[in-house]
Design an enzyme around this catalytic site. Sequence first.
Site, PDB file in Angstrom:
ATOM      1  N   SER A 219       3.606   2.181  16.272  1.00 32.88           N
ATOM      2  CA  SER A 219       4.643   2.236  17.302  1.00 32.88           C
ATOM      3  C   SER A 219       5.961   1.743  16.730  1.00 32.88           C
ATOM      4  O   SER A 219       5.981   0.929  15.792  1.00 32.88           O
ATOM      5  CB  SER A 219       4.252   1.358  18.495  1.00 32.88           C
ATOM      6  OG  SER A 219       5.320   1.266  19.433  1.00 32.88           O
ATOM      7  N   TYR A 232       0.993  -6.911  21.632  1.00 29.54           N
ATOM      8  CA  TYR A 232       0.902  -5.492  21.284  1.00 29.54           C
ATOM      9  C   TYR A 232       1.677  -5.210  19.994  1.00 29.54           C
ATOM     10  O   TYR A 232       1.175  -4.528  19.090  1.00 29.54           O
ATOM     11  CB  TYR A 232       1.447  -4.646  22.434  1.00 29.54           C
ATOM     12  CG  TYR A 232       1.445  -3.159  22.199  1.00 29.54           C
ATOM     13  CD1 TYR A 232       0.258  -2.432  22.232  1.00 29.54           C
ATOM     14  CD2 TYR A 232       2.636  -2.468  21.964  1.00 29.54           C
ATOM     15  CE1 TYR A 232       0.252  -1.056  22.023  1.00 29.54           C
ATOM     16  CE2 TYR A 232       2.643  -1.099  21.763  1.00 29.54           C
ATOM     17  CZ  TYR A 232       1.450  -0.390  21.790  1.00 29.54           C
ATOM     18  OH  TYR A 232       1.450   0.972  21.583  1.00 29.54           O
TER      19      TYR A 232
END
Length: 328
Positions: A219, A232
């Site tokens: 990401s 995350y």
Amino acid sequence: MDAIKQVIDKASGTSEGASAAAPGGEKSGSGEFAKPGEFPIESQVDRVVGIQDDMVKKPSPATVQEGDEDFTTYKAAKKLLGKKTIVTGGDSGIGRAAAVMFAMEGADVALVYLPEEQKDAEKSKQLIVAAGGQCLLFPQDIRDEQGCNRVIESVVQAWGKIDVLVNNASVMYSIPDITDITTEQFDRTIKTNIYGTFFLTRAAVPHIPKGGSIIVTASQVAYAGPPMLVDYSMTKGAQVAMVRCLSNQLLSKGIRVNAVCPGPVWTPLQPAAMNKDQMKEWHNSPAPIGRIGQPSELGPAYVFLASQDASFISGQSIHVNGGAIVAG
């Protein structure tokens, strides 16, 4: 001229038969992308995972690639003919886009997902089979080491090899203050995103032949550091590091390892992670391109990395993020 217009309309989806894009009645045929403020502010934050089939505004069928979620505009070229592939989190969102496009390119696809996501997985299977691919379904929590081993063993028993492994499954929770991140949440995030990726990759590598490919969905948050996604982002940074190390380790075996780093994309991951206030802020802070991305815009990056078109690419991260400039 009328004949030419009909051809253009058919290619762009603006003909009279264009079907509805979402429960609002707008038409998918225009090829228009949703802008900030056009999304209902929904949330599935009370669930462990988001379910695409339950979303009020599903990933848009109005994108260039994705027509009524049948991917009818994507132009396949049999780049993965005969390949045997695994996609974790392939039940919905980016995983579904990659899995269906793999099938369109001639691959067979095994999907790994949580049991709670069975409804979405069945939809993905329908799309894969319609595209001509075989599809195996594995409802398996990837935090379970032995369960991951069983998935790999079952795929190898059925197909004999694994040409492409896509480690896409992740969980994400939006918590603005680190003191509010519970140990339970931290444990689930780390074990799903890091342990699961490691378990499946370790088990799969002995069965990936020369010319094979491993792709990890990392990401842009690994580079950008959003304050509400501490745990995350930690896992995504770890995945980027894993891709670089594993590439250096496996290139001698002819196996390439790369990452796709999405920016903001409308998938079930978001409503499962954010409450309605956070969702509103997210939708109103789009990528530099001026909107949120759609899963169908990510799928071709996975096809590219899985295919021989990317034969000279390994250890890299492809940033499909709507124009955000990030280091790395």
